[in-house]
Motif scaffolding. Structure first.
Motif, PDB file in Angstrom:
ATOM      1  N   HIS A 216      22.408  -6.682  -8.243  1.00  0.00           N
ATOM      2  CA  HIS A 216      22.636  -7.409  -6.999  1.00  0.00           C
ATOM      3  C   HIS A 216      21.291  -7.859  -6.428  1.00  0.00           C
ATOM      4  CE1 HIS A 216      22.506  -3.076  -6.292  1.00  0.00           C
ATOM      5  NE2 HIS A 216      21.864  -3.352  -5.172  1.00  0.00           N
TER       6      HIS A 216
ATOM      7  N   SER B 107      19.204  -8.528  -3.039  1.00  0.00           N
ATOM      8  CA  SER B 107      19.116  -8.180  -1.616  1.00  0.00           C
ATOM      9  C   SER B 107      18.027  -8.990  -0.932  1.00  0.00           C
ATOM     10  CB  SER B 107      18.792  -6.690  -1.453  1.00  0.00           C
ATOM     11  OG  SER B 107      19.783  -5.895  -2.057  1.00  0.00           O
TER      12      SER B 107
ATOM     13  N   PRO C 258      17.405  -9.774  -8.971  1.00  0.00           N
ATOM     14  CA  PRO C 258      18.542  -8.969  -9.418  1.00  0.00           C
ATOM     15  C   PRO C 258      18.070  -7.570  -9.822  1.00  0.00           C
ATOM     16  CG  PRO C 258      18.526 -11.108 -10.525  1.00  0.00           C
ATOM     17  CD  PRO C 258      17.219 -10.980  -9.786  1.00  0.00           C
TER      18      PRO C 258
ATOM     19  N   THR D 161      19.345  -3.089 -10.017  1.00  0.00           N
ATOM     20  CA  THR D 161      20.318  -2.005  -9.908  1.00  0.00           C
ATOM     21  C   THR D 161      19.715  -0.775 -10.573  1.00  0.00           C
ATOM     22  OG1 THR D 161      22.664  -1.412 -10.211  1.00  0.00           O
ATOM     23  CG2 THR D 161      21.579  -2.511 -12.058  1.00  0.00           C
TER      24      THR D 161
ATOM     25  N   LEU E 280      32.735  -7.797  -1.907  1.00  0.00           N
ATOM     26  CA  LEU E 280      32.269  -9.176  -1.728  1.00  0.00           C
ATOM     27  C   LEU E 280      32.213  -9.568  -0.253  1.00  0.00           C
ATOM     28  CD1 LEU E 280      34.054 -10.903  -4.727  1.00  0.00           C
ATOM     29  CD2 LEU E 280      31.620 -10.333  -4.504  1.00  0.00           C
TER      30      LEU E 280
ATOM     31  N   THR F  36      29.034  -7.816   1.170  1.00  0.00           N
ATOM     32  CA  THR F  36      27.795  -8.421   0.682  1.00  0.00           C
ATOM     33  C   THR F  36      27.553  -9.781   1.335  1.00  0.00           C
ATOM     34  OG1 THR F  36      28.919  -9.305  -1.286  1.00  0.00           O
ATOM     35  CG2 THR F  36      27.799  -7.184  -1.523  1.00  0.00           C
TER      36      THR F  36
ATOM     37  N   VAL G 280      23.632 -10.303   0.787  1.00  0.00           N
ATOM     38  CA  VAL G 280      23.454  -9.675  -0.526  1.00  0.00           C
ATOM     39  C   VAL G 280      24.393 -10.401  -1.483  1.00  0.00           C
ATOM     40  CG1 VAL G 280      23.717  -7.531  -1.857  1.00  0.00           C
ATOM     41  CG2 VAL G 280      22.871  -7.443   0.510  1.00  0.00           C
ATOM     42  N   ALA G 281      23.942 -10.642  -2.700  1.00  0.00           N
ATOM     43  CA  ALA G 281      24.770 -11.328  -3.685  1.00  0.00           C
ATOM     44  C   ALA G 281      24.799 -10.542  -4.984  1.00  0.00           C
ATOM     45  CB  ALA G 281      24.217 -12.724  -3.952  1.00  0.00           C
ATOM     46  N   LEU G 282      25.929 -10.589  -5.655  1.00  0.00           N
ATOM     47  CA  LEU G 282      25.986 -10.024  -7.011  1.00  0.00           C
ATOM     48  C   LEU G 282      25.320 -11.022  -7.946  1.00  0.00           C
ATOM     49  CD1 LEU G 282      29.598  -8.548  -7.163  1.00  0.00           C
ATOM     50  CD2 LEU G 282      27.474  -7.425  -6.502  1.00  0.00           C
TER      51      LEU G 282
END
Length: 148
Positions: free
Chosen positions: A50, A52, A89, A91, A135, A138, A143-145
């Motif tokens: 994700h 941020s 991106p 994680t 979703l 976010t 925040v996006a995946l």
């Protein structure tokens, strides 16, 4: 700025699907704002990367994690540190039973995001079952995946 002292076990707990995020302090002064969290994370499948709007510095205290930052894997052991740059991106995945680390985030958005996420997304359900709620949260916090 006033002195901040937080005892072990104290802080605002935000149970989330990737562990308990404990807000220890939000510090704001003329140089800027940052937040300090203690995160205790169980072994679980790696969450999708994700993106941020804040930078996060993770300092591992116990356990091991694999951090994925901009497509590159980093094995992090106790005493190790990894930076998740804002807009990148990122994680992590716990290797073993659990991990505990300190996370320091730029600005004061991560705490609001964690609070909203812990209220809106059940921590005891697989992420796939909660995707609509994930979703929604976010989007509210910028925040996006990755890839989504």
């Amino acid at each position: 700025m006033n002195t901040i002292h937080v005892r072990p076990g104290e802080g605002r707990h935000y149970p989330m699907i990737d562990g308990d995020h404990v807000l220890k302090a939000t510090v704001a002064d003329t140089a800027g704002t940052f937040e300090v969290f203690e995160i205790v994370a169980p072994a679980a499948p790696m969450a999708p990367p994700h993106i941020s709007p804040w930078t996060a510095v993770l300092f591992l205290i116990e356990g091991r994690v694999t951090a994925l930052v901009d497509g590159k894997a980093h094995d992090v052991e106790p005493g190790g540190l990894v930076v998740f740059p804002a807009g990148t991106p990122s994680t992590f995945e716990v290797v073993g039973a659990s991990a505990r680390f300190v996370a320091i985030t730029s600005g004061d958005g991560a705490g609001r995001f964690f609070a909203d996420f812990s209220r809106s997304v059940p921590a005891d359900r697989p992420a796939e079952e909660s995707m609509a709620a994930i979703l929604s949260v976010t989007q509210r916090h910028g925040v996006a995946l990755a890839g989504g």
